[in-house]
Every structure is written in C-alpha cells, then in structure tokens.
Design a protein around this motif. Structure first.
Motif, PDB file in Angstrom:
ATOM      1  N   LYS A   1      -5.437   0.984   1.255  1.00  0.00           N
ATOM      2  CA  LYS A   1      -5.003   1.665   0.039  1.00  0.00           C
ATOM      3  C   LYS A   1      -3.909   2.692   0.333  1.00  0.00           C
ATOM      4  CE  LYS A   1      -7.318   3.072  -4.121  1.00  0.00           C
ATOM      5  NZ  LYS A   1      -8.593   3.439  -4.695  1.00  0.00           N
TER       6      LYS A   1
ATOM      7  N   ASP B   1       5.586   4.499  -2.304  1.00  0.00           N
ATOM      8  CA  ASP B   1       4.536   4.081  -3.230  1.00  0.00           C
ATOM      9  C   ASP B   1       4.054   2.665  -2.912  1.00  0.00           C
ATOM     10  OD1 ASP B   1       6.227   2.193  -4.557  1.00  0.00           O
ATOM     11  OD2 ASP B   1       6.742   3.623  -6.128  1.00  0.00           O
ATOM     12  N   SER B   2       3.025   2.226  -3.616  1.00  0.00           N
ATOM     13  CA  SER B   2       2.390   0.937  -3.328  1.00  0.00           C
ATOM     14  C   SER B   2       3.309  -0.254  -3.618  1.00  0.00           C
ATOM     15  CB  SER B   2       1.090   0.800  -4.114  1.00  0.00           C
ATOM     16  OG  SER B   2       1.349   0.882  -5.502  1.00  0.00           O
TER      17      SER B   2
ATOM     18  N   ILE C   1      -0.322   5.633  -5.137  1.00  0.00           N
ATOM     19  CA  ILE C   1      -1.247   4.485  -5.184  1.00  0.00           C
ATOM     20  C   ILE C   1      -1.144   3.739  -6.507  1.00  0.00           C
ATOM     21  CG2 ILE C   1      -3.700   3.859  -5.195  1.00  0.00           C
ATOM     22  CD1 ILE C   1      -4.114   6.146  -3.136  1.00  0.00           C
ATOM     23  N   GLN C   2      -0.997   4.479  -7.607  1.00  0.00           N
ATOM     24  CA  GLN C   2      -0.981   3.862  -8.930  1.00  0.00           C
ATOM     25  C   GLN C   2       0.377   3.324  -9.363  1.00  0.00           C
ATOM     26  OE1 GLN C   2      -2.700   6.851 -11.495  1.00  0.00           O
ATOM     27  NE2 GLN C   2      -4.764   6.450 -10.750  1.00  0.00           N
TER      28      GLN C   2
ATOM     29  N   THR D   1      -2.240  10.056  -5.581  1.00  0.00           N
ATOM     30  CA  THR D   1      -2.631   9.201  -6.696  1.00  0.00           C
ATOM     31  C   THR D   1      -1.415   8.547  -7.338  1.00  0.00           C
ATOM     32  OG1 THR D   1      -4.601  10.531  -7.105  1.00  0.00           O
ATOM     33  CG2 THR D   1      -3.854   9.146  -8.921  1.00  0.00           C
ATOM     34  N   GLY D   2      -0.334   9.310  -7.487  1.00  0.00           N
ATOM     35  CA  GLY D   2       0.907   8.764  -8.036  1.00  0.00           C
ATOM     36  C   GLY D   2       1.484   7.649  -7.173  1.00  0.00           C
TER      37      GLY D   2
ATOM     38  N   ARG E   1       0.844  -1.201   0.000  1.00  0.00           N
ATOM     39  CA  ARG E   1       0.000   0.000   0.000  1.00  0.00           C
ATOM     40  C   ARG E   1       0.876   1.246   0.000  1.00  0.00           C
ATOM     41  NH1 ARG E   1      -2.448  -1.329   5.960  1.00  0.00           N
ATOM     42  NH2 ARG E   1      -0.513  -2.186   6.714  1.00  0.00           N
TER      43      ARG E   1
ATOM     44  N   TYR F   1      -9.188   7.272   1.998  1.00  0.00           N
ATOM     45  CA  TYR F   1      -8.607   6.146   1.260  1.00  0.00           C
ATOM     46  C   TYR F   1      -8.667   4.831   2.031  1.00  0.00           C
ATOM     47  CZ  TYR F   1      -6.810   9.329  -2.262  1.00  0.00           C
ATOM     48  OH  TYR F   1      -6.699  10.243  -3.271  1.00  0.00           O
TER      49      TYR F   1
ATOM     50  N   LYS G   1      -2.816  14.682  -6.389  1.00  0.00           N
ATOM     51  CA  LYS G   1      -1.955  14.193  -7.478  1.00  0.00           C
ATOM     52  C   LYS G   1      -0.777  13.399  -6.928  1.00  0.00           C
ATOM     53  CE  LYS G   1      -3.103  17.874 -10.709  1.00  0.00           C
ATOM     54  NZ  LYS G   1      -2.652  19.085 -11.381  1.00  0.00           N
TER      55      LYS G   1
END
Length: 190
Positions: free
Chosen positions: A108, A160-161, A188-189, A185-186, A76, A104, A182
């Motif tokens: 996540k 990051d994830s 998580i993705q 989101t970066g 996550r 979230y 932003k």
C-alpha cells in the motif's frame, strides 16, 4: 547551556538551528513553521512544496543487493526519504518512518530510505542498531539526490499510487502525526 532563542514581535520564538534549517530549505509553496507552546517551542519543523519529478531513469541498490528501478514503485504510494547517519533530524524522524512503513505495508505504501553518500557498512550498521527494516537504498555518489534536487536532509519525495510525483517534504517530520497521515492518505487514494 541552552540554545538562545531568537525572537521577533511577528514570529514565533525560533532557535538558531531552526532558523538555519529554514534558510537552507529556501522558499516553498507551502510552509509549516513551528508554533510557540506553553512549554516553549513545539510543532512541526518541515516544509512541503510541489514536486514534479522526474521519477524515471534511476537504479539504486539496497543493502541486500537488490536494484530498485521505477518499475518497482508502480501501483503503490511511495515515500523516498533521503537521509544520512550524520544528520540529527534524519535520525530523529527514522523511527516514525519505520512505524508508517509497518502500519501500511509495502503493498500500500512503499517507504524507501535512501542513504546519501555513505559507505554501505555505515548504512547497514545504522539500520541494524535502530531497528530499521524498510529497504535502505544507497546513493553512493549522490547522483539520485542531484537528479531530484535534494539539498536539505532529511528530504522526502512523495509519489502517489498512480505513479505521479506529488510533494517534496524538507525537514524532520513525525510521520505518525495527523498532518502526515493526511499527506499519506492523499497519496494512497489518488
């Protein structure tokens, strides 16, 4: 009495406090500076730079007695927020950190509030009186802050994830803003 504004023909009007915060933060790869607005100073007062870790080799106990280790972060995106109750910008950004943690969910985006060198009772009391329910970890001797180069409060380190260190965010952030969205989101993705 209002704080005097320091100005230059080339820079936005900054308060003495903002200039000191900026000077303490040092240089970074990417800086977001306050911008002037119709009613005076508005906008972000934080700086974002690359962070390369390390993430390994830590064990921090939270206010419930749970010990957190790198394995607890896997799979996550993570915000590691270093704060202290004596830090006004830390207190100011804490509600938006909690909102993002709630939005979230910990599966996540895991938001960990790492209290810097304060007694556990003080960190617990702060969380209780401000409605903070995200995990509050205790860096009682400042070792984690030293290990990760945290010298300005608040500082948030992002992972990051996929478990890769990404950014160091120094200063007060509205974590519900579009700029913060932003960044999250970066993470998580990834």
């Amino acid at each position: 009495m209002a704080t005097p504004m320091l100005t230059s023909p080339l820079t936005p009007r900054l308060t003495r406090r903002q200039l000191m915060r900026s000077a303490l933060a040092g240089s970074t790869a990417f800086a977001v500076m306050p911008r002037p607005g119709a009613q005076g100073l508005t906008g972000p007062a934080y700086e974002v730079s690359a962070w390369t870790g390390p993430v390994s080799g830590f064990a921090l106990v939270d206010t419930t007695g749970k010990t957190w280790r790198p394995a607890d972060l896997r799979g996550r995106a993570v915000l590691l927020n270093f704060w202290a109750s004596w830090c006004e910008p830390c207190r100011a950004e804490m509600p938006t950190l909690q909102q993002v943690a709630d939005l979230y969910g910990p599966d996540k985006l895991l938001v960990l509030a790492i209290n810097f060198k304060e007694p556990a009772a003080r960190a617990i009391q702060f969380a209780k009186t401000t409605g903070v329910t995200m995990p509050v970890l205790l860096d009682v001797d400042g070792r984690a802050a030293r290990q990760w180069g945290v010298k300005v409060f608040p500082t948030t380190l992002t992972i990051d994830s996929r478990g890769r260190p990404r950014q160091r965010v120094q200063g007060e952030v509205d974590w519900t803003s579009s700029a913060a969205d932003k960044l999250i989101t970066g993470l998580i993705q990834a």
